[in-house]
Design a protein around this motif. Sequence first.
Motif, PDB file in Angstrom:
ATOM      1  N   ASN A 152      11.760 -11.506  14.294  1.00 22.69           N
ATOM      2  CA  ASN A 152      12.606 -11.092  15.413  1.00 22.69           C
ATOM      3  C   ASN A 152      13.816 -10.268  14.978  1.00 22.69           C
ATOM      4  O   ASN A 152      14.567  -9.788  15.823  1.00 22.69           O
ATOM      5  N   MET A 153      14.010 -10.115  13.673  1.00 23.04           N
ATOM      6  CA  MET A 153      15.157  -9.347  13.180  1.00 23.04           C
ATOM      7  C   MET A 153      14.810  -7.867  13.107  1.00 23.04           C
ATOM      8  O   MET A 153      13.698  -7.507  12.719  1.00 23.04           O
ATOM      9  N   PRO A 154      15.752  -6.955  13.472  1.00 18.39           N
ATOM     10  CA  PRO A 154      15.490  -5.523  13.335  1.00 18.39           C
ATOM     11  C   PRO A 154      15.425  -5.133  11.872  1.00 18.39           C
ATOM     12  O   PRO A 154      16.072  -5.729  11.013  1.00 18.39           O
ATOM     13  N   GLY A 155      14.622  -4.105  11.580  1.00 21.12           N
ATOM     14  CA  GLY A 155      14.476  -3.654  10.203  1.00 21.12           C
ATOM     15  C   GLY A 155      14.245  -2.170  10.160  1.00 21.12           C
ATOM     16  O   GLY A 155      14.138  -1.503  11.199  1.00 21.12           O
ATOM     17  N   PRO A 156      14.187  -1.584   8.978  1.00 18.64           N
ATOM     18  CA  PRO A 156      13.966  -0.149   8.860  1.00 18.64           C
ATOM     19  C   PRO A 156      12.583   0.231   9.340  1.00 18.64           C
ATOM     20  O   PRO A 156      11.651  -0.577   9.323  1.00 18.64           O
ATOM     21  N   SER A 157      12.461   1.490   9.804  1.00 14.43           N
ATOM     22  CA  SER A 157      11.177   1.953  10.327  1.00 14.43           C
ATOM     23  C   SER A 157      10.135   2.093   9.234  1.00 14.43           C
ATOM     24  O   SER A 157       8.945   1.994   9.488  1.00 14.43           O
ATOM     25  N   THR A 158      10.553   2.346   8.010  1.00 11.08           N
ATOM     26  CA  THR A 158       9.614   2.451   6.892  1.00 11.08           C
ATOM     27  C   THR A 158      10.095   1.553   5.767  1.00 11.08           C
ATOM     28  O   THR A 158      11.278   1.546   5.426  1.00 11.08           O
ATOM     29  N   SER A 159       9.211   0.803   5.182  1.00  6.77           N
ATOM     30  CA  SER A 159       9.567  -0.095   4.077  1.00  6.77           C
ATOM     31  C   SER A 159       8.322  -0.420   3.292  1.00  6.77           C
ATOM     32  O   SER A 159       7.199  -0.255   3.762  1.00  6.77           O
ATOM     33  N   VAL A 160       8.520  -0.883   2.088  1.00  4.35           N
ATOM     34  CA  VAL A 160       7.409  -1.328   1.262  1.00  4.35           C
ATOM     35  C   VAL A 160       6.840  -2.611   1.860  1.00  4.35           C
ATOM     36  O   VAL A 160       7.598  -3.513   2.247  1.00  4.35           O
ATOM     37  N   ASP A 161       5.533  -2.692   1.950  1.00  2.00           N
ATOM     38  CA  ASP A 161       4.883  -3.859   2.546  1.00  2.00           C
ATOM     39  C   ASP A 161       4.963  -5.025   1.571  1.00  2.00           C
ATOM     40  O   ASP A 161       4.217  -5.091   0.586  1.00  2.00           O
ATOM     41  N   ASP A 162       5.886  -5.969   1.845  1.00  2.00           N
ATOM     42  CA  ASP A 162       6.067  -7.112   0.954  1.00  2.00           C
ATOM     43  C   ASP A 162       4.879  -8.069   0.986  1.00  2.00           C
ATOM     44  O   ASP A 162       4.709  -8.892   0.096  1.00  2.00           O
ATOM     45  N   GLY A 163       4.056  -7.985   2.043  1.00  4.30           N
ATOM     46  CA  GLY A 163       2.929  -8.907   2.146  1.00  4.30           C
ATOM     47  C   GLY A 163       1.665  -8.426   1.463  1.00  4.30           C
ATOM     48  O   GLY A 163       0.635  -9.108   1.537  1.00  4.30           O
ATOM     49  N   PHE A 164       1.724  -7.258   0.793  1.00  4.61           N
ATOM     50  CA  PHE A 164       0.496  -6.730   0.195  1.00  4.61           C
ATOM     51  C   PHE A 164      -0.074  -7.683  -0.839  1.00  4.61           C
ATOM     52  O   PHE A 164      -1.292  -7.916  -0.866  1.00  4.61           O
ATOM     53  N   TRP A 165       0.805  -8.218  -1.707  1.00  5.67           N
ATOM     54  CA  TRP A 165       0.289  -9.075  -2.783  1.00  5.67           C
ATOM     55  C   TRP A 165      -0.339 -10.353  -2.220  1.00  5.67           C
ATOM     56  O   TRP A 165      -1.359 -10.831  -2.747  1.00  5.67           O
ATOM     57  N   LEU A 167      -1.868 -10.557   0.628  1.00  7.20           N
ATOM     58  CA  LEU A 167      -3.177 -10.143   1.143  1.00  7.20           C
ATOM     59  C   LEU A 167      -4.173  -9.984   0.011  1.00  7.20           C
ATOM     60  O   LEU A 167      -5.352 -10.347   0.147  1.00  7.20           O
ATOM     61  N   LEU A 168      -3.710  -9.440  -1.105  1.00  9.08           N
ATOM     62  CA  LEU A 168      -4.607  -9.240  -2.243  1.00  9.08           C
ATOM     63  C   LEU A 168      -5.102 -10.565  -2.808  1.00  9.08           C
ATOM     64  O   LEU A 168      -6.302 -10.762  -3.005  1.00  9.08           O
ATOM     65  N   TRP A 169      -4.175 -11.496  -3.073  1.00  2.00           N
ATOM     66  CA  TRP A 169      -4.581 -12.760  -3.706  1.00  2.00           C
ATOM     67  C   TRP A 169      -5.404 -13.631  -2.767  1.00  2.00           C
ATOM     68  O   TRP A 169      -6.158 -14.503  -3.215  1.00  2.00           O
ATOM     69  N   LYS A 170      -5.280 -13.402  -1.444  1.00  2.00           N
ATOM     70  CA  LYS A 170      -6.077 -14.178  -0.485  1.00  2.00           C
ATOM     71  C   LYS A 170      -7.374 -13.475  -0.095  1.00  2.00           C
ATOM     72  O   LYS A 170      -8.163 -14.019   0.675  1.00  2.00           O
ATOM     73  N   ALA A 171      -7.592 -12.274  -0.608  1.00  2.00           N
ATOM     74  CA  ALA A 171      -8.786 -11.510  -0.241  1.00  2.00           C
ATOM     75  C   ALA A 171     -10.053 -12.228  -0.708  1.00  2.00           C
ATOM     76  O   ALA A 171     -10.060 -12.885  -1.756  1.00  2.00           O
ATOM     77  N   PRO A 172     -11.162 -12.125   0.047  1.00  6.64           N
ATOM     78  CA  PRO A 172     -12.416 -12.823  -0.295  1.00  6.64           C
ATOM     79  C   PRO A 172     -13.197 -12.108  -1.390  1.00  6.64           C
ATOM     80  O   PRO A 172     -14.339 -11.697  -1.203  1.00  6.64           O
ATOM     81  N   ILE A 173     -12.579 -11.934  -2.550  1.00  3.10           N
ATOM     82  CA  ILE A 173     -13.212 -11.259  -3.679  1.00  3.10           C
ATOM     83  C   ILE A 173     -12.993 -12.091  -4.930  1.00  3.10           C
ATOM     84  O   ILE A 173     -12.102 -12.948  -4.975  1.00  3.10           O
ATOM     85  N   VAL A 174     -13.795 -11.843  -5.940  1.00  7.76           N
ATOM     86  CA  VAL A 174     -13.732 -12.646  -7.168  1.00  7.76           C
ATOM     87  C   VAL A 174     -12.460 -12.309  -7.934  1.00  7.76           C
ATOM     88  O   VAL A 174     -11.874 -11.236  -7.787  1.00  7.76           O
ATOM     89  N   ASN A 175     -12.037 -13.215  -8.795  1.00  8.37           N
ATOM     90  CA  ASN A 175     -10.750 -13.083  -9.474  1.00  8.37           C
ATOM     91  C   ASN A 175     -10.683 -11.877 -10.408  1.00  8.37           C
ATOM     92  O   ASN A 175      -9.627 -11.254 -10.541  1.00  8.37           O
ATOM     93  N   LYS A 176     -11.788 -11.542 -11.073  1.00  7.25           N
ATOM     94  CA  LYS A 176     -11.741 -10.408 -11.997  1.00  7.25           C
ATOM     95  C   LYS A 176     -11.461  -9.101 -11.251  1.00  7.25           C
ATOM     96  O   LYS A 176     -10.787  -8.198 -11.774  1.00  7.25           O
ATOM     97  N   VAL A 177     -11.958  -8.985 -10.018  1.00 10.67           N
ATOM     98  CA  VAL A 177     -11.699  -7.801  -9.215  1.00 10.67           C
ATOM     99  C   VAL A 177     -10.258  -7.819  -8.703  1.00 10.67           C
ATOM    100  O   VAL A 177      -9.597  -6.770  -8.645  1.00 10.67           O
ATOM    101  N   LYS A 178      -9.743  -8.997  -8.341  1.00 16.64           N
ATOM    102  CA  LYS A 178      -8.341  -9.089  -7.928  1.00 16.64           C
ATOM    103  C   LYS A 178      -7.416  -8.647  -9.051  1.00 16.64           C
ATOM    104  O   LYS A 178      -6.443  -7.917  -8.828  1.00 16.64           O
ATOM    105  N   GLU A 179      -7.712  -9.095 -10.275  1.00 19.12           N
ATOM    106  CA  GLU A 179      -6.872  -8.735 -11.418  1.00 19.12           C
ATOM    107  C   GLU A 179      -6.926  -7.228 -11.673  1.00 19.12           C
ATOM    108  O   GLU A 179      -5.904  -6.600 -11.975  1.00 19.12           O
ATOM    109  N   PHE A 180      -8.108  -6.645 -11.523  1.00 20.33           N
ATOM    110  CA  PHE A 180      -8.234  -5.192 -11.687  1.00 20.33           C
ATOM    111  C   PHE A 180      -7.426  -4.448 -10.620  1.00 20.33           C
ATOM    112  O   PHE A 180      -6.715  -3.484 -10.925  1.00 20.33           O
ATOM    113  N   LEU A 181      -7.506  -4.886  -9.355  1.00 20.19           N
ATOM    114  CA  LEU A 181      -6.771  -4.223  -8.282  1.00 20.19           C
ATOM    115  C   LEU A 181      -5.269  -4.374  -8.475  1.00 20.19           C
ATOM    116  O   LEU A 181      -4.499  -3.461  -8.135  1.00 20.19           O
ATOM    117  N   TRP A 182      -4.837  -5.512  -9.001  1.00 21.24           N
ATOM    118  CA  TRP A 182      -3.420  -5.690  -9.305  1.00 21.24           C
ATOM    119  C   TRP A 182      -2.967  -4.655 -10.322  1.00 21.24           C
ATOM    120  O   TRP A 182      -1.918  -4.007 -10.155  1.00 21.24           O
TER     121      TRP A 182
END
Length: 476
Positions: A152-165, A167-182
């Motif tokens: 509910n707090m206002p924020g800048p119109s553009t910002s780095v997506d803090d939730g990306f990591w 999303l990555l660690w919760k993605a339904p993919i094997v760990n070796k692929v997660k580590e590579f994408l990181w």
Amino acid sequence: MSLMERFFKGRCYSRRSIAEAGLGFKPSYAWRSILSSKDVVLKGSRWRIGNGEQMKIWSDNWIPSLPGFKPLNPIVPIVPGALASSLIDGDLGCWKLHTLKESFGDGDVSHIASIPLSKELLDDKLIWNAEKNREFSAKTSYHLLGAARRFNMPGPSTSVDDGFWKLLWKAPIVNKVKEFLWRLVKNILPLRSNVCKKGIVLDPSCPLCYCDAESSSHLFLHYDFTKRMFFSPPLGVRIPDVDEVMDWLLLIFRNKDVKLCQVVCMGLWKVWKARNSVVFDKGVPCYMLFAKDVWLSSIEEDSSMLVSTDRVVPSKVEVSCGNSWIIQTDVGCFDGGIVSLGCVIRSANAEVLLETTQRLTSFVTPGTAEALGIRWGLQLADDLKLDKVVLQSDALGVVDYVNGVISVPDLDPIVMDCRSLRSFLISSTVMFIGRDVNTDAHSLVGIGKSVDSRTWLGAIPCGEKSPVISANLAFY
């Protein structure tokens, strides 16, 4: 029920649930304090369906896979205040599909029908959705309040997506692929442009085309081999017009299409392997072969992303089965909510009694599907009067829960049925085996996806099938 809970229930909400309780007349300080936290507790909790006699369809949270845990597309509203028990067939222990289709849209029907029910029709239970063990904690409630406040707090119109990591660690993919994408998103892969930045004298040109500097955007977004591989059948994925790989991954993760996520992530990893084969082995990769390899690898991921565990278990387990029947099960989840199951039943001397497949439509997680497979195997043992059985599955997390090693509350209804079925057997063992040992049941998963539900007497011979016992064996 504790003494304090009995006291407040008798005094403040004797004829209703605590969710419906109000302050009342001259409330005490303790009761006002309890009710002050009711909103956050109700927001982070949901009902686990048992018999549906305590849960209200429209006002309570109960559909785990939908935003807000409530139906989104009602067609013909059921009577206000109606209970979920009106949607459940108490005799068969399953959902009334005709009632669901009359009352909800197709999207809601698929999500509701995918909620597993116990044959025992246990009592409904209010659980805390924010914790894996489904028990309330002050820590996760604090995080829930913080997330609502930040939203509910206002924020800048553009910002780095803090939730990306996350999303990555919760993605339904094997760990070796997660580590590579990181490593890919952090831009720390040993690409030639990155190596040159470290002061090493090296030609920065792409070793595959020598047309541009080898960067992550060039190799994984703009290189012809990458585009052709993703667009080739059976993938058919077109790379979007984005500047960075992270932008593409964000689109994929937020899309919530499990198959697409697995294909794209596995495809990026295969592109890196193709690049390394050229650099180090002087190979000449074929994009069509790599596309097929990506598709097959994503199918393997469908049934391997189960309840996680930190225990390391050898793939082959030698266990003396004595004179017990051996039942092996495996499950695969495919596009469109298709779930295919394979089961092989052998005697103690390894002779095949029957091989059977099942196919159903259910938008369940792979872990839930594997639990359904184990329950089905035990039900077959009971139907065939096999009093001594050893059931084997390659789903380690589900096997551990059935055996009481770990706790996965979301699987309680199915596991309760498994324990009930085992009580009718003289001797029963549920054990883990590796995928390399469970090849016959795994092969039947692919057959079930193609030929629907079938049961063959004995093993399925090459070129000629055994007599079909049943073409429509019930899935328990």
